[in-house]
Design a protein around this motif. Structure first.
Motif, PDB file in Angstrom:
ATOM      1  N   PRO A 214       0.820  -1.212   0.000  1.00 29.56           N
ATOM      2  CA  PRO A 214       0.000   0.000   0.000  1.00 29.56           C
ATOM      3  C   PRO A 214       0.855   1.264   0.000  1.00 29.56           C
ATOM      4  CG  PRO A 214       0.093  -0.920   2.183  1.00 29.56           C
ATOM      5  CD  PRO A 214       0.790  -1.912   1.298  1.00 29.56           C
ATOM      6  N   GLU A 215       0.194   2.400  -0.195  1.00 26.75           N
ATOM      7  CA  GLU A 215       0.927   3.644  -0.390  1.00 26.75           C
ATOM      8  C   GLU A 215       0.706   4.641   0.737  1.00 26.75           C
ATOM      9  OE1 GLU A 215       1.409   4.795  -4.827  1.00 26.75           O
ATOM     10  OE2 GLU A 215      -0.714   4.476  -4.475  1.00 26.75           O
ATOM     11  N   GLU A 216       1.706   5.479   0.949  1.00 27.83           N
ATOM     12  CA  GLU A 216       1.515   6.645   1.786  1.00 27.83           C
ATOM     13  C   GLU A 216       0.590   7.630   1.063  1.00 27.83           C
ATOM     14  OE1 GLU A 216       4.395   5.253   1.176  1.00 27.83           O
ATOM     15  OE2 GLU A 216       5.492   4.971   3.049  1.00 27.83           O
ATOM     16  N   HIS A 217       0.012   8.555   1.808  1.00 28.67           N
ATOM     17  CA  HIS A 217      -0.824   9.577   1.173  1.00 28.67           C
ATOM     18  C   HIS A 217       0.009  10.368   0.166  1.00 28.67           C
ATOM     19  CE1 HIS A 217      -3.094   8.809   4.939  1.00 28.67           C
ATOM     20  NE2 HIS A 217      -4.122   8.932   4.136  1.00 28.67           N
ATOM     21  N   GLY A 218      -0.513  10.503  -1.042  1.00 24.09           N
ATOM     22  CA  GLY A 218       0.210  11.220  -2.077  1.00 24.09           C
ATOM     23  C   GLY A 218       1.095  10.346  -2.931  1.00 24.09           C
ATOM     24  N   GLY A 219       1.211   9.061  -2.589  1.00 24.26           N
ATOM     25  CA  GLY A 219       1.926   8.111  -3.430  1.00 24.26           C
ATOM     26  C   GLY A 219       3.406   8.386  -3.585  1.00 24.26           C
ATOM     27  N   HIS A 220       3.943   7.837  -4.673  1.00 25.42           N
ATOM     28  CA  HIS A 220       5.366   7.974  -5.024  1.00 25.42           C
ATOM     29  C   HIS A 220       5.397   8.454  -6.468  1.00 25.42           C
ATOM     30  CE1 HIS A 220       6.376   5.733  -1.359  1.00 25.42           C
ATOM     31  NE2 HIS A 220       5.321   5.028  -1.656  1.00 25.42           N
ATOM     32  N   CYS A 221       5.775   9.704  -6.665  1.00 24.69           N
ATOM     33  CA  CYS A 221       5.520  10.369  -7.942  1.00 24.69           C
ATOM     34  C   CYS A 221       6.791  10.668  -8.731  1.00 24.69           C
ATOM     35  CB  CYS A 221       4.761  11.672  -7.708  1.00 24.69           C
ATOM     36  SG  CYS A 221       3.146  11.430  -6.917  1.00 24.69           S
ATOM     37  N   GLU A 222       6.582  10.817 -10.043  1.00 20.87           N
ATOM     38  CA  GLU A 222       7.639  11.225 -10.956  1.00 20.87           C
ATOM     39  C   GLU A 222       7.412  12.696 -11.323  1.00 20.87           C
ATOM     40  OE1 GLU A 222       9.699   9.733 -15.145  1.00 20.87           O
ATOM     41  OE2 GLU A 222       7.990   8.638 -14.293  1.00 20.87           O
ATOM     42  N   LEU A 223       8.463  13.506 -11.182  1.00 21.05           N
ATOM     43  CA  LEU A 223       8.362  14.953 -11.363  1.00 21.05           C
ATOM     44  C   LEU A 223       9.338  15.421 -12.441  1.00 21.05           C
ATOM     45  CD1 LEU A 223       7.167  14.411  -8.497  1.00 21.05           C
ATOM     46  CD2 LEU A 223       8.305  16.500  -7.726  1.00 21.05           C
ATOM     47  N   VAL A 224       8.922  16.424 -13.210  1.00 20.20           N
ATOM     48  CA  VAL A 224       9.795  17.047 -14.197  1.00 20.20           C
ATOM     49  C   VAL A 224       9.842  18.545 -13.924  1.00 20.20           C
ATOM     50  CG1 VAL A 224      10.075  17.646 -16.627  1.00 20.20           C
ATOM     51  CG2 VAL A 224       9.448  15.314 -15.990  1.00 20.20           C
ATOM     52  N   PHE A 225      11.054  19.106 -13.956  1.00 19.30           N
ATOM     53  CA  PHE A 225      11.259  20.538 -13.726  1.00 19.30           C
ATOM     54  C   PHE A 225      11.760  21.175 -15.009  1.00 19.30           C
ATOM     55  CE2 PHE A 225      11.564  18.425  -9.700  1.00 19.30           C
ATOM     56  CZ  PHE A 225      10.895  19.264  -8.823  1.00 19.30           C
ATOM     57  N   GLU A 226      11.053  22.197 -15.462  1.00 18.64           N
ATOM     58  CA  GLU A 226      11.422  22.917 -16.687  1.00 18.64           C
ATOM     59  C   GLU A 226      11.326  24.412 -16.431  1.00 18.64           C
ATOM     60  OE1 GLU A 226       8.647  21.289 -19.522  1.00 18.64           O
ATOM     61  OE2 GLU A 226      10.052  19.712 -20.130  1.00 18.64           O
ATOM     62  N   GLY A 227      12.356  24.945 -15.777  1.00 18.32           N
ATOM     63  CA  GLY A 227      12.405  26.381 -15.529  1.00 18.32           C
ATOM     64  C   GLY A 227      11.690  26.826 -14.268  1.00 18.32           C
ATOM     65  N   LEU A 228      11.579  25.960 -13.264  1.00 17.77           N
ATOM     66  CA  LEU A 228      11.026  26.384 -11.976  1.00 17.77           C
ATOM     67  C   LEU A 228      11.929  27.459 -11.385  1.00 17.77           C
ATOM     68  CD1 LEU A 228       9.238  26.104  -9.381  1.00 17.77           C
ATOM     69  CD2 LEU A 228      10.828  24.290  -8.668  1.00 17.77           C
ATOM     70  N   GLU A 229      11.362  28.608 -11.028  1.00 17.77           N
ATOM     71  CA  GLU A 229      12.134  29.702 -10.442  1.00 17.77           C
ATOM     72  C   GLU A 229      11.886  29.774  -8.937  1.00 17.77           C
ATOM     73  OE1 GLU A 229      11.710  33.426 -12.403  1.00 17.77           O
ATOM     74  OE2 GLU A 229      12.084  32.605 -14.402  1.00 17.77           O
ATOM     75  N   ILE A 230      12.979  29.766  -8.175  1.00 13.57           N
ATOM     76  CA  ILE A 230      12.893  29.792  -6.720  1.00 13.57           C
ATOM     77  C   ILE A 230      13.668  30.999  -6.205  1.00 13.57           C
ATOM     78  CG2 ILE A 230      13.447  28.564  -4.582  1.00 13.57           C
ATOM     79  CD1 ILE A 230      13.280  25.951  -6.126  1.00 13.57           C
ATOM     80  N   PRO A 231      13.022  31.916  -5.469  1.00  9.64           N
ATOM     81  CA  PRO A 231      13.750  33.058  -4.903  1.00  9.64           C
ATOM     82  C   PRO A 231      14.849  32.587  -3.953  1.00  9.64           C
ATOM     83  CG  PRO A 231      11.358  33.342  -4.693  1.00  9.64           C
ATOM     84  CD  PRO A 231      11.595  31.931  -5.125  1.00  9.64           C
ATOM     85  N   ASP A 232      15.941  33.326  -3.907  1.00 14.89           N
ATOM     86  CA  ASP A 232      17.063  32.934  -3.057  1.00 14.89           C
ATOM     87  C   ASP A 232      16.659  32.871  -1.583  1.00 14.89           C
ATOM     88  OD1 ASP A 232      19.948  32.306  -2.877  1.00 14.89           O
ATOM     89  OD2 ASP A 232      20.019  34.144  -1.691  1.00 14.89           O
ATOM     90  N   GLU A 233      15.644  33.631  -1.193  1.00 16.87           N
ATOM     91  CA  GLU A 233      15.187  33.590   0.202  1.00 16.87           C
ATOM     92  C   GLU A 233      14.611  32.220   0.574  1.00 16.87           C
ATOM     93  OE1 GLU A 233      10.695  35.419   0.010  1.00 16.87           O
ATOM     94  OE2 GLU A 233      12.368  36.765  -0.462  1.00 16.87           O
ATOM     95  N   ASN A 234      14.265  31.434  -0.453  1.00 16.75           N
ATOM     96  CA  ASN A 234      13.739  30.091  -0.212  1.00 16.75           C
ATOM     97  C   ASN A 234      14.816  29.023  -0.349  1.00 16.75           C
ATOM     98  OD1 ASN A 234      11.255  31.262   0.167  1.00 16.75           O
ATOM     99  ND2 ASN A 234      10.491  30.779  -1.878  1.00 16.75           N
ATOM    100  N   ARG A 235      16.063  29.423  -0.279  1.00 13.80           N
ATOM    101  CA  ARG A 235      17.164  28.464  -0.209  1.00 13.80           C
ATOM    102  C   ARG A 235      17.324  28.047   1.245  1.00 13.80           C
ATOM    103  NH1 ARG A 235      21.789  30.356   1.196  1.00 13.80           N
ATOM    104  NH2 ARG A 235      21.467  32.344   0.110  1.00 13.80           N
ATOM    105  N   LEU A 236      17.388  26.744   1.486  1.00 20.22           N
ATOM    106  CA  LEU A 236      17.539  26.228   2.837  1.00 20.22           C
ATOM    107  C   LEU A 236      19.020  25.962   3.104  1.00 20.22           C
ATOM    108  CD1 LEU A 236      15.881  25.311   5.340  1.00 20.22           C
ATOM    109  CD2 LEU A 236      15.945  22.994   4.388  1.00 20.22           C
ATOM    110  N   MET A 237      19.578  26.612   4.111  1.00 18.80           N
ATOM    111  CA  MET A 237      21.001  26.545   4.426  1.00 18.80           C
ATOM    112  C   MET A 237      21.806  27.236   3.324  1.00 18.80           C
ATOM    113  SD  MET A 237      21.269  22.663   6.070  1.00 18.80           S
ATOM    114  CE  MET A 237      22.943  22.932   6.679  1.00 18.80           C
TER     115      MET A 237
END
Length: 400
Positions: A214-237
């Motif tokens: 059986p699966e955890e909530h939300g399953g086990h997924c395949e993701l593709v990133f094509e130009g996701l922009e993340i502000p530097d303030e959202n960098r962890l460490m």
């Protein structure tokens, strides 16, 4: 070592046990309480979470200031084991992966602003999260530093992410994501960890990967990133500290898996033991037969060995040690003990154990992943071999 739990921890453990026994385990036999992926349905989950909060047992791994109980690893080990005597238990207390490990990492290394935005909603149970690291071959698995191919390129005050990830647990229902991507070719400081939200453009879930379940909530997924922009303030460490963030998260998270699996192993053996006491064969209860006693005794011993290794690792973590050696040993042994306990219980129950009349077949399919998640057993044995080569006789030292 003193293995007696402090009275206040044991009192909490007893209260967790009572809720699991009286409120959560009975739901396992109710088809209406299960979702399409064989986990607890959302309406039942929210009802039980409200009961847990009212009982003052919510998020024991989080500080009291955040609405948790402020327990360290030793207390967590005792409570998590009791929670997972039910297949639905940990998520009802907000102690299930991947949220569990994500919360602990964010609490340890996040800025105050990051904790307010990204951590507190997970602690409150209003959102779920995912940790985005594993990639399809030839990308990163157990060797993220050397094999990660997903990149984050700095452009002004933002990072642009491109790449491919898969087997991302919980991604199907997550709102908050922790992403590890390559930011340089440095062999030790080439990775960085970032935070992004489900609604941010530039990425998509390609599919929910079918598994044995059986699966955890939300399953086990395949993701593709094509130009996701993340502000530097959202960098962890810091830039280049992604591998460190991963190690901080996985050190404790691997051990919390063991804590939970021990509860599941105990429950499986309880089901098996109850059956052999009642089932008569060849003129006596099955429990009177030596072959049955041998199966039960061996499985019980392996669970106890796993408990001792887990508690030692928890104790060392509580002393401020990374406990890498101890966590690896616990991860190997407990994964095997879980599978042995469930297999033994099925064997003792016969066809009943193989059916869906008991939760054993659910546990059996779930247990097989234990030797794979958060580092395959073979990788952890390799880690132990390196410690042995480095430490020699000190490998078996008694010190903290």
């Amino acid at each position: 070592m003193d293995f007696a739990l402090p009275p206040e921890i044991d009192a909490l453990r007893t209260r967790v046990r009572d809720i699991v026994e009286t409120r959560i385990i009975p739901l396992e036999a109710d088809p209406a309480a299960r979702d399409a992926h064989e986990n607890i349905a959302e309406d039942a989950l929210q009802r039980l979470r409200a009961e847990v909060k009212a009982a003052g047992l919510w998020s024991p791994q989080m500080p009291k200031a955040r609405g948790g109980l402020g327990l360290g690893p030793v207390g967590m080990a005792a409570l998590y084991e009791e929670m997972n005597r039910s297949i639905f238990g940990p998520v009802c207390f907000n102690c299930a992966a991947p949220d569990d490990g994500n919360m602990m990492l964010l609490e340890k290394v996040g800025t105050e602003a990051q904790k307010a935005r990204w951590l507190q909603p997970i602690v409150d149970g209003t959102v779920r999260s995912a940790f985005v690291m594993t990639e399809p071959a030839p990308g990163s698995g157990s060797d993220p530093a050397g094999m990660m191919r997903t990149t984050a390129e700095k452009r002004g005050d933002r990072w642009v992410v491109n790449g491919h990830k898969w087997f991302i647990t919980g991604a199907g229902v997550a709102a908050h994501f922790l992403l590890v991507a390559r930011t340089s070719d440095d062999p030790r400081r080439g990775l960085t960890c970032f935070l992004f939200h489900r609604d941010d453009p530039g990425w998509e879930i390609v599919r929910r990967i079918p598994i044995m379940g059986p699966e955890e909530h939300g399953g086990h997924c395949e993701l593709v990133f094509e130009g996701l922009e993340i502000p530097d303030e959202n960098r962890l460490m810091g830039v280049g500290e992604g591998l460190k963030a991963t190690q901080i998260r996985l050190g404790t998270a691997r051990l919390t898996h063991c804590m939970r699996w021990l509860g599941l192993a105990r429950r499986a053996l309880e089901i098996g033991e109850a059956h052999v006491r009642e089932r008569i064969a060849f003129g006596a209860p099955l429990s009177a037969h030596e072959s049955v006693q041998t199966l039960l005794g061996e499985a019980a011993m392996q669970i106890e060995i796993g408990r001792l290794l887990t508690m030692k690792a928890a104790w060392k973590l509580e002393q401020g040690d990374f406990a890498r050696k101890e966590v690896s040993m616990a991860k190997i042994v407990v994964a095997d003990a879980l599978q042995q306990a469930v297999d033994t219980a099925i064997q003792l129950n016969g066809a009943k154990g193989y059916s869906t009349d008991t939760p054993l077949e659910w546990m059996y399919r779930y247990a097989r992943q234990a030797r794979l998640v958060d580092g395959a057993s073979e990788v952890h044995k390799m880690v132990l071999s390196r410690f042995l080569a480095k430490e020699g006789r000190d490998f078996w030292g008694w010190g903290a």
